[in-house]
Design a protein around this motif. Sequence first.
Motif, PDB file in Angstrom:
ATOM      1  N   GLN A   8      -8.172   2.008  -4.325  1.00 52.35           N
ATOM      2  CA  GLN A   8      -8.031   3.151  -3.423  1.00 52.35           C
ATOM      3  C   GLN A   8      -9.103   2.989  -2.348  1.00 52.35           C
ATOM      4  O   GLN A   8     -10.291   3.124  -2.628  1.00 52.35           O
ATOM      5  CB  GLN A   8      -8.200   4.468  -4.181  1.00 52.35           C
ATOM      6  CG  GLN A   8      -7.827   5.674  -3.353  1.00 52.35           C
ATOM      7  CD  GLN A   8      -7.875   6.969  -4.159  1.00 52.35           C
ATOM      8  OE1 GLN A   8      -8.418   7.015  -5.267  1.00 52.35           O
ATOM      9  NE2 GLN A   8      -7.314   8.023  -3.594  1.00 52.35           N
ATOM     10  N   SER A  15      -4.291   6.721  -0.244  1.00 54.79           N
ATOM     11  CA  SER A  15      -3.530   5.477  -0.278  1.00 54.79           C
ATOM     12  C   SER A  15      -4.036   4.620  -1.430  1.00 54.79           C
ATOM     13  O   SER A  15      -5.222   4.669  -1.772  1.00 54.79           O
ATOM     14  CB  SER A  15      -3.697   4.691   1.032  1.00 54.79           C
ATOM     15  OG  SER A  15      -3.155   5.394   2.116  1.00 54.79           O
ATOM     16  N   SER A  61       0.838  -1.192   0.000  1.00 54.90           N
ATOM     17  CA  SER A  61       0.000   0.000   0.000  1.00 54.90           C
ATOM     18  C   SER A  61       0.875   1.244   0.000  1.00 54.90           C
ATOM     19  O   SER A  61       1.748   1.404   0.846  1.00 54.90           O
ATOM     20  CB  SER A  61      -0.924   0.000   1.228  1.00 54.90           C
ATOM     21  OG  SER A  61      -1.748   1.144   1.216  1.00 54.90           O
ATOM     22  N   SER A  62       0.618   2.110  -0.976  1.00 54.45           N
ATOM     23  CA  SER A  62       1.376   3.349  -1.126  1.00 54.45           C
ATOM     24  C   SER A  62       0.595   4.496  -0.510  1.00 54.45           C
ATOM     25  O   SER A  62      -0.528   4.784  -0.926  1.00 54.45           O
ATOM     26  CB  SER A  62       1.614   3.620  -2.620  1.00 54.45           C
ATOM     27  OG  SER A  62       2.284   4.844  -2.814  1.00 54.45           O
ATOM     28  N   SER A  63       1.164   5.126   0.514  1.00 56.76           N
ATOM     29  CA  SER A  63       0.560   6.323   1.104  1.00 56.76           C
ATOM     30  C   SER A  63       0.967   7.503   0.234  1.00 56.76           C
ATOM     31  O   SER A  63       2.111   7.936   0.267  1.00 56.76           O
ATOM     32  CB  SER A  63       1.036   6.520   2.542  1.00 56.76           C
ATOM     33  OG  SER A  63       0.614   5.453   3.353  1.00 56.76           O
TER      34      SER A  63
END
Length: 199
Positions: free
Chosen positions: A137, A148, A59-61
């Motif tokens: 998302q 995120s 997961s990319s913040s």
Amino acid sequence: MFYETAANAHGLRHDPFKAIVAPRPIGWIGTKGNDGSFNLSPYSFFNVVSDNPKIVMFSSSGRKHSLRNAEETGVFTASLVSRDLVEKTNLSSRAVDYGVDEFQLAGLTSKMGHVVQAPFVAEAHAALECRVTQILQPVGLDGEAADSWMVFGQVIAIHIDDSIIRDGRLDMGLARPIGRMGYMDYCDGGSDVFELQRP
């Protein structure tokens, strides 16, 4: 102590949420951009989510370079972060401009996947080659999208260093995987390995 997260009035100097959900494995995500540049970044919002088929998620913040490359190319790798590589993992976490090669920045060897066009850490004890299956998302209770993005990938190839295989299985005491504990704290998953049989 009790508090509701809407107000987040816990009274502590730092938010304890991420420390409670711990230890978190670290996915060292390797990608290649459409421009040919390599990217390597550690994500502690990472885990396996399915065994059949084999699916992992990071997961990319915020919209980071790993997300961009995975979206554009449809592939990524996840290398195992072990105690002997933790300092180099930390070096690869620096915020740098798009196109800067974190493999070189951290003094690591990039190796192209056998099946996917994405690099992994040659020095890692294990690495997964993945094809993106979904990018989601998440939304909160108010229906608003979080800042995120969850990238799911099916593992289609696996690399394992023979030096960590003992008696037909991976010896985690040898691999010594690192976990994120919250704040600036980490743990060495190989320091106190024990077996526990399920009832």
